[in-house]
Scaffold this motif. Structure first.
Motif, PDB file in Angstrom:
ATOM      1  N   SER A 122      -6.198   5.739   3.893  1.00 11.51           N
ATOM      2  CA  SER A 122      -7.865   6.053   3.116  1.00 11.51           C
ATOM      3  C   SER A 122      -8.288   5.564   2.362  1.00 11.51           C
ATOM      4  O   SER A 122      -9.895   5.929   1.947  1.00 11.51           O
ATOM      5  CB  SER A 122      -6.641   6.912   1.595  1.00 11.51           C
ATOM      6  OG  SER A 122      -5.239   8.058   2.459  1.00 11.51           O
ATOM      7  N   VAL A 123      -7.943   4.329   1.991  1.00 13.78           N
ATOM      8  CA  VAL A 123      -8.499   3.357   1.634  1.00 13.78           C
ATOM      9  C   VAL A 123      -9.361   2.879   2.677  1.00 13.78           C
ATOM     10  O   VAL A 123     -11.209   2.804   2.468  1.00 13.78           O
ATOM     11  CB  VAL A 123      -7.505   2.149   0.191  1.00 13.78           C
ATOM     12  CG1 VAL A 123      -8.586   0.987   0.429  1.00 13.78           C
ATOM     13  CG2 VAL A 123      -7.137   2.300  -0.381  1.00 13.78           C
ATOM     14  N   PHE A 140       0.132  -1.543   0.116  1.00 13.33           N
ATOM     15  CA  PHE A 140       0.524   0.018  -0.194  1.00 13.33           C
ATOM     16  C   PHE A 140       0.218   0.814   0.138  1.00 13.33           C
ATOM     17  O   PHE A 140       0.418   2.540   0.518  1.00 13.33           O
ATOM     18  CB  PHE A 140      -0.742   0.073   1.167  1.00 13.33           C
ATOM     19  CG  PHE A 140      -1.720  -1.488   1.154  1.00 13.33           C
ATOM     20  CD1 PHE A 140      -3.064  -0.473  -0.183  1.00 13.33           C
ATOM     21  CD2 PHE A 140      -2.121  -2.129   1.056  1.00 13.33           C
ATOM     22  CE1 PHE A 140      -4.126  -1.668  -0.109  1.00 13.33           C
ATOM     23  CE2 PHE A 140      -3.137  -2.969   1.989  1.00 13.33           C
ATOM     24  CZ  PHE A 140      -4.572  -2.058   0.980  1.00 13.33           C
ATOM     25  N   GLY A 141       2.040   0.864   0.362  1.00 12.24           N
ATOM     26  CA  GLY A 141       2.549   2.219   0.133  1.00 12.24           C
ATOM     27  C   GLY A 141       3.181   3.396   1.742  1.00 12.24           C
ATOM     28  O   GLY A 141       3.205   3.844   1.305  1.00 12.24           O
ATOM     29  N   GLY A 142       2.110   2.378   2.465  1.00 13.60           N
ATOM     30  CA  GLY A 142       2.516   2.889   3.590  1.00 13.60           C
ATOM     31  C   GLY A 142       1.016   3.109   4.473  1.00 13.60           C
ATOM     32  O   GLY A 142       0.106   2.368   3.875  1.00 13.60           O
ATOM     33  N   ILE A 143       1.853   3.728   5.701  1.00 20.47           N
ATOM     34  CA  ILE A 143       0.814   3.389   6.998  1.00 20.47           C
ATOM     35  C   ILE A 143      -1.419   3.965   5.961  1.00 20.47           C
ATOM     36  O   ILE A 143      -2.369   4.525   6.130  1.00 20.47           O
ATOM     37  CB  ILE A 143       0.064   3.523   8.124  1.00 20.47           C
ATOM     38  CG1 ILE A 143      -0.871   3.516   8.732  1.00 20.47           C
ATOM     39  CG2 ILE A 143       0.662   5.203   8.436  1.00 20.47           C
ATOM     40  CD1 ILE A 143      -1.583   2.099   9.218  1.00 20.47           C
TER      41      ILE A 143
END
Length: 80
Positions: free
Chosen positions: A41-42, A33-36
């Motif tokens: 956001s999703v 996901f590229g981070g928290i």
């Protein structure tokens, strides 16, 4: 409050269902996901989706109950 709780849990579950579908379609083995922040956001988008659906179901149920009460009152007037 109940809608928010259900929407939070269902939104979290939807993140994993959506990820699994993407993994199957694109033949990935993992998703980053590229981070928290992107994950949250999703999750937030899914939360509001489920919350709005539950709100519409609540309104539909309340309107249905009001209609049934009105129909019962009309039947009672007709029978008397």
């Amino acid at each position: 409050m109940m809608r928010m709780s259900i929407a939070g849990v269902a939104g979290f579950v939807l993140v994993f269902i959506e990820s699994y579908i993407v993994m199957i379609l694109k033949k990935y083995e993992a998703i980053d996901f590229g981070g928290i922040a992107p994950f949250v956001s999703v999750w937030t988008m899914n939360f509001f989706l489920v919350f709005s659906i539950l709100t519409q179901i609540k309104f539909w149920y309340e309107n249905r109950e009001a209609q049934r009460e009105e129909e019962a009152a009309q039947r009672d007037r007709f029978l008397n």
